[in-house]
Design an enzyme around this catalytic site. Structure first.
Site, PDB file in Angstrom:
ATOM      1  N   LYS A 228      12.656   1.646   4.313  1.00 15.06           N
ATOM      2  CA  LYS A 228      11.489   2.920   5.107  1.00 15.06           C
ATOM      3  C   LYS A 228      11.578   4.345   3.819  1.00 15.06           C
ATOM      4  O   LYS A 228      13.093   4.725   4.611  1.00 15.06           O
ATOM      5  CB  LYS A 228      10.884   3.146   5.572  1.00 15.06           C
ATOM      6  CG  LYS A 228      10.000   2.251   6.741  1.00 15.06           C
ATOM      7  CD  LYS A 228       8.863   1.847   5.547  1.00 15.06           C
ATOM      8  CE  LYS A 228       7.679   0.462   6.346  1.00 15.06           C
ATOM      9  NZ  LYS A 228       6.537   0.384   6.072  1.00 15.06           N
TER      10      LYS A 228
ATOM     11  N   ASP B 242      10.757   1.169   0.455  1.00 15.92           N
ATOM     12  CA  ASP B 242       9.188   1.337   0.892  1.00 15.92           C
ATOM     13  C   ASP B 242       8.652   3.161   1.054  1.00 15.92           C
ATOM     14  O   ASP B 242       8.982   3.551   1.992  1.00 15.92           O
ATOM     15  CB  ASP B 242       8.361   0.272   1.944  1.00 15.92           C
ATOM     16  CG  ASP B 242       6.850   0.764   2.129  1.00 15.92           C
ATOM     17  OD1 ASP B 242       6.283   0.853   1.313  1.00 15.92           O
ATOM     18  OD2 ASP B 242       6.697   0.365   3.406  1.00 15.92           O
TER      19      ASP B 242
ATOM     20  N   GLU C 112       8.173  -0.452  -3.108  1.00 10.71           N
ATOM     21  CA  GLU C 112       7.222  -0.752  -3.095  1.00 10.71           C
ATOM     22  C   GLU C 112       6.230   0.275  -2.954  1.00 10.71           C
ATOM     23  O   GLU C 112       6.748   0.664  -1.817  1.00 10.71           O
ATOM     24  CB  GLU C 112       7.278  -1.829  -1.173  1.00 10.71           C
ATOM     25  CG  GLU C 112       5.669  -1.964  -0.471  1.00 10.71           C
ATOM     26  CD  GLU C 112       6.018  -2.715  -0.057  1.00 10.71           C
ATOM     27  OE1 GLU C 112       4.285  -2.763   1.204  1.00 10.71           O
ATOM     28  OE2 GLU C 112       7.131  -3.397   0.876  1.00 10.71           O
TER      29      GLU C 112
ATOM     30  N   ASP D 116       0.774  -2.409  -2.540  1.00  9.91           N
ATOM     31  CA  ASP D 116       0.644  -2.310  -0.815  1.00  9.91           C
ATOM     32  C   ASP D 116      -0.730  -2.017  -0.745  1.00  9.91           C
ATOM     33  O   ASP D 116      -1.478  -2.754  -0.788  1.00  9.91           O
ATOM     34  CB  ASP D 116       1.825  -2.013   0.232  1.00  9.91           C
ATOM     35  CG  ASP D 116       1.347  -2.077   2.082  1.00  9.91           C
ATOM     36  OD1 ASP D 116       0.922  -2.830   1.504  1.00  9.91           O
ATOM     37  OD2 ASP D 116       2.233  -2.100   2.157  1.00  9.91           O
TER      38      ASP D 116
ATOM     39  N   LYS E  99      -1.410  -8.479   3.566  1.00 10.10           N
ATOM     40  CA  LYS E  99      -1.233  -8.865   4.739  1.00 10.10           C
ATOM     41  C   LYS E  99      -2.446  -9.253   5.040  1.00 10.10           C
ATOM     42  O   LYS E  99      -3.152  -8.362   4.808  1.00 10.10           O
ATOM     43  CB  LYS E  99      -1.047  -6.881   5.150  1.00 10.10           C
ATOM     44  CG  LYS E  99       0.637  -6.699   4.257  1.00 10.10           C
ATOM     45  CD  LYS E  99       0.060  -5.486   5.431  1.00 10.10           C
ATOM     46  CE  LYS E  99       2.032  -4.305   4.246  1.00 10.10           C
ATOM     47  NZ  LYS E  99       2.426  -3.050   5.697  1.00 10.10           N
TER      48      LYS E  99
END
Length: 339
Positions: free
Chosen positions: A108, A142, A166, A194, A218
């Site tokens: 992250k 991400d 991402e 995403d 997802k």
């Protein structure tokens, strides 16, 4: 999708509150409504800030799992990546220890209140830890829409080599511009989408604009395992790679992601060898201090593609307060008309 009565769903529902080992998305506790259905267990756990219409897709996913079950699998084991929250660099080895055998890690970045230097230090710490073990790191970052185009390109230069970045920016147009600038600069870092897929009214627009190389899909926010397979098929035909990931799911929700990867059609390379799906973001159970099942066992970076039923004692011990239970029941009622 509205095949059953809401009263039956709520009669089968359990609301739990799970403590996290580290802060993730700004929270330290994850709440979820679990459904003990005739076909298995389903999960409804949209993040608290999501409205009823968007959350209805999460409810559809939970109802699919509980009342319909999952497609037939074509593989038994699923490779997964480790996930590194926006922790200080010195805390990285402690977090990585939760992912034995993983060779791919998602890190992250672009956390509010932190700097690019903090992100670079975190990425370098992960890379150094893997290389010290004599392995080749496969790193993803991400940003959750947190960068401008210029910041994303600068970060790629400082952090490469990377598997992909991402959702570095918010809009599809910005993703396309990042991808274009990286290619022009000879920086071989792929762009992954995403939020531009799971939160978009048109999840295929990313492929149409050639704005990304990878789609992160997802089950919960897309509406279930069958929807993931549908989206994946469409995007693969347009030369996008697929990474299946979780949305900070409980062990019940992780079953959806594992079922999706297990059911992805096999792809064969030029030598007629089955290409293993990309490492999935489904090892996030390691971020929980407590879950509703025993922890899934990571075996050399792989999880078995199986559905686990919650332990009754854990459901009792981790039950949310009556007020929070009522809040989640009301959320189901608000989502129901949008199914």
């Amino acid at each position: 999708m509205n095949p059953m009565h809401i009263d039956d769903v709520l009669d089968r529902a359990h609301v739990v509150s799970l403590p996290l080992a580290v802060k993730f998305r700004g929270i330290t506790t994850r709440e979820a409504l679990l459904i003990d259905g005739p076909a298995g267990w389903g999960e409804f756990a949209p993040f608290l800030e999501y409205g009823a219409e968007e959350s209805a897709r999460w409810l559809a996913a939970g109802l699919e799992a509980a009342y319909e079950g999952f497609p037939e699998p074509v593989r038994e084991w699923v490779e997964v990546n480790g996930t590194i929250p926006a922790v200080p660099a010195e805390q990285v080895p402690e977090v990585m220890a939760r992912y034995p055998g993983c060779r791919t890690f998602k890190i992250k970045v672009a956390e509010k209140g932190q700097s690019l230097e903090d992100d670079i230090a975190r990425v370098h710490a992960v890379r150094a830890h893997i290389e010290a073990q004599g392995r080749v790191p496969v790193l993803r970052v991400d940003a959750n829409c947190g960068w401008s185009v210029e910041e994303a390109v600068t970060a790629a230069k400082e952090m490469m080599p990377l598997d992909y970045m991402e959702q570095p920016c918010q809009t599809v147009e910005e993703l396309k511009e990042v991808r274009t600038q990286l290619m022009r600069a000879g920086i071989f870092v792929r762009v992954a989408a995403d939020e531009s897929i799971r939160k978009a009214s048109d999840p295929y627009r990313v492929a149409e604009l050639q704005a990304a190389d990878v789609a992160v899909v997802k089950p919960a926010p897309l509406g279930g395992v069958c929807k993931v397979l549908e989206v994946a098929s469409h995007l693969r035909e347009r030369h996008m790679d697929i990474t299946v990931a979780s949305a900070l799911d409980t062990s019940v929700g992780i079953s959806m992601g594992l079922a999706a990867v297990a059911a992805l059609p096999q792809i064969y390379d030029d030598e007629d060898i089955d290409v293993t799906p990309a490492a999935a973001g489904l090892a996030t159970g390691s971020l929980f201090l407590e879950d509703v099942t025993e922890p899934r066992e990571l075996v050399d970076g792989f999880l078995r593609a199986e559905s686990l039923a919650p332990d009754p004692d854990r459901l009792t011990e981790l039950a949310a307060s009556a007020a929070r239970r009522d809040w989640w029941f009301e959320r189901v009622r608000q989502c129901w008309p949008h199914l």
